[in-house]
Design an enzyme around this catalytic site. Sequence first.
Site, short mmCIF file in Angstrom:
data_model
loop_
_atom_site.label_atom_id
_atom_site.label_comp_id
_atom_site.label_asym_id
_atom_site.label_seq_id
_atom_site.Cartn_x
_atom_site.Cartn_y
_atom_site.Cartn_z
N LYS A 92 1.14 -0.98 -0.16
CA LYS A 92 -0.08 0.10 -0.06
C LYS A 92 0.61 1.35 -0.21
O LYS A 92 2.07 1.38 0.84
CB LYS A 92 -1.18 0.33 1.10
CG LYS A 92 -2.26 1.25 1.50
CD LYS A 92 -2.83 0.58 2.36
CE LYS A 92 -3.81 2.25 2.64
NZ LYS A 92 -4.47 1.72 3.76
N SER A 168 -9.72 2.00 2.62
CA SER A 168 -8.62 2.57 1.83
C SER A 168 -7.05 1.40 1.81
O SER A 168 -5.98 2.04 0.96
CB SER A 168 -7.77 3.70 3.53
OG SER A 168 -7.34 2.29 4.22
N SER A 192 0.21 -0.13 16.46
CA SER A 192 0.96 1.11 16.01
C SER A 192 2.65 0.68 15.10
O SER A 192 3.44 -0.18 15.68
CB SER A 192 1.32 2.38 16.78
OG SER A 192 2.23 3.42 16.64
#
Length: 477
Positions: A92, A168, A192
């Site tokens: 991505k 997304s 994260s």
Amino acid sequence: MEITQKKRYIDVLTATAADLCRLLEAGQTTSVNIVEAYLAQIEKHNKTGLGLRAIISTAPRDTVLSRATKLDTERLNGKIRSGLHGIPIIIKDAIVTSKALGMPTTAGAFAFKETYGKKNAAIVKLLIQSGLIIIGKASMTEFCGLKATFGGFRKDDLFCGRSGPGGSSSGSGVGVSAGFAPLSIGTETGGSIYGLFSLSRSFDGLGGMAKTVEDLEMLMNLLLSDQAREAQSLKWEDISIGFVDPIVWNAFGFQNFPDEGVEKQILDGYEWARAQLAQRGAKIAYPVKLPLMKDLNYDGKSVSHLVSFFEFPRQFEKFCEELQNAEVSSVQELIEFNNKNAGRAMPEPHTDQADLIQTLESTMTDETASAVKAQGKLLAGSQGIDAALAKNEIDLIIGPGDCEICAVAALAGYPKAMVPMSRLEGPVGLGQPQGLMIIGGAGSERKMFEFMKLWKEVIGTWKVPPLLETADREKLG
């Protein structure tokens, strides 16, 4: 040492990473041959042909073929970096890549159209060290959806397509389905990770996409902890599954307008899946109750919204710091850049910067933000998912593919996965894929993999999307 290139036809629509690995191990093909096949498919159907627009940028041909040749030579000399040595992958475009790879890092935004990372993200370094070949950066909603509207990659978008059919990471998913690569990396609200653009420091993370669970397991084993990689061999009677109520969880929320035929297909498919698991011996609990996203609040406001909008400006600045000579370095500068370049940065119908502006208006302090995140984790985790698992004595929870249980897992910081099921038929269904969303408690990745393996018994092998099945296939070799 020179390698005699072995030309072999690679059916990129059906080949799995495991298939390609077996061919490489048997000396029946080379990484160069494999890479050429996938580059040809991208050239054929990304911006031309079917115009899928799943790839924002493709790595320079000479660069990736040179790397493939190097990996072929290493294989010939007995050096195998991992089980995926010499296999192509797309990532991505939220993931930072250096100029050496020849692909900018845009996060889907025109402002970064020709901007490169100062260095590769940690995940990129890991993929390279493991012998994978990054051949493209996948399309995405701009800033993971903060400045975008959903509805599919439009051919008249001036840059890369501002929205996609699956959120997304649409480009990563479409890329695998279309035969642009056997594997891909996307991002999702999870944990994260260093080295990628993230909407929120607290909720965003990485995930793999593949045609089969075998491929996904090979890829994710590079990323997961030793404990999560520990193999288990489970039977249906070893797994307990809970299903949420599809009506309560708004399984039809993706529709632009209600359609009874589509809604019936979704409900029938969901019920069919539940029945299939029960018939095979799995313990089933229904309906399992979880807190709805509208109830995961702090002082009456959405935890997810509060935290994401508070963290975004700092996350954006950190992202810009990882880029070389970026046009902007703050959200305010981005807003001004977009206004000055509205024709390219904000084509119709994506002219609204309200969300970007709103991120600058958060009045939360770091202390309050910590309290909000703790509240979300408590409600979604111990009082939500954990409580549901314990009360129903189940291992995993399943919901319709287009529902928000994944967002609950994100707030808790728990893993999630998706498995395919069927396609919506008829003039309104248009062949849209339907899947099942799976969530679990902390450390449930291994159990998810074992469920996916069992689920394959239900749905069988990978099926080529109808649109691509009817398109001409270019035979190489």
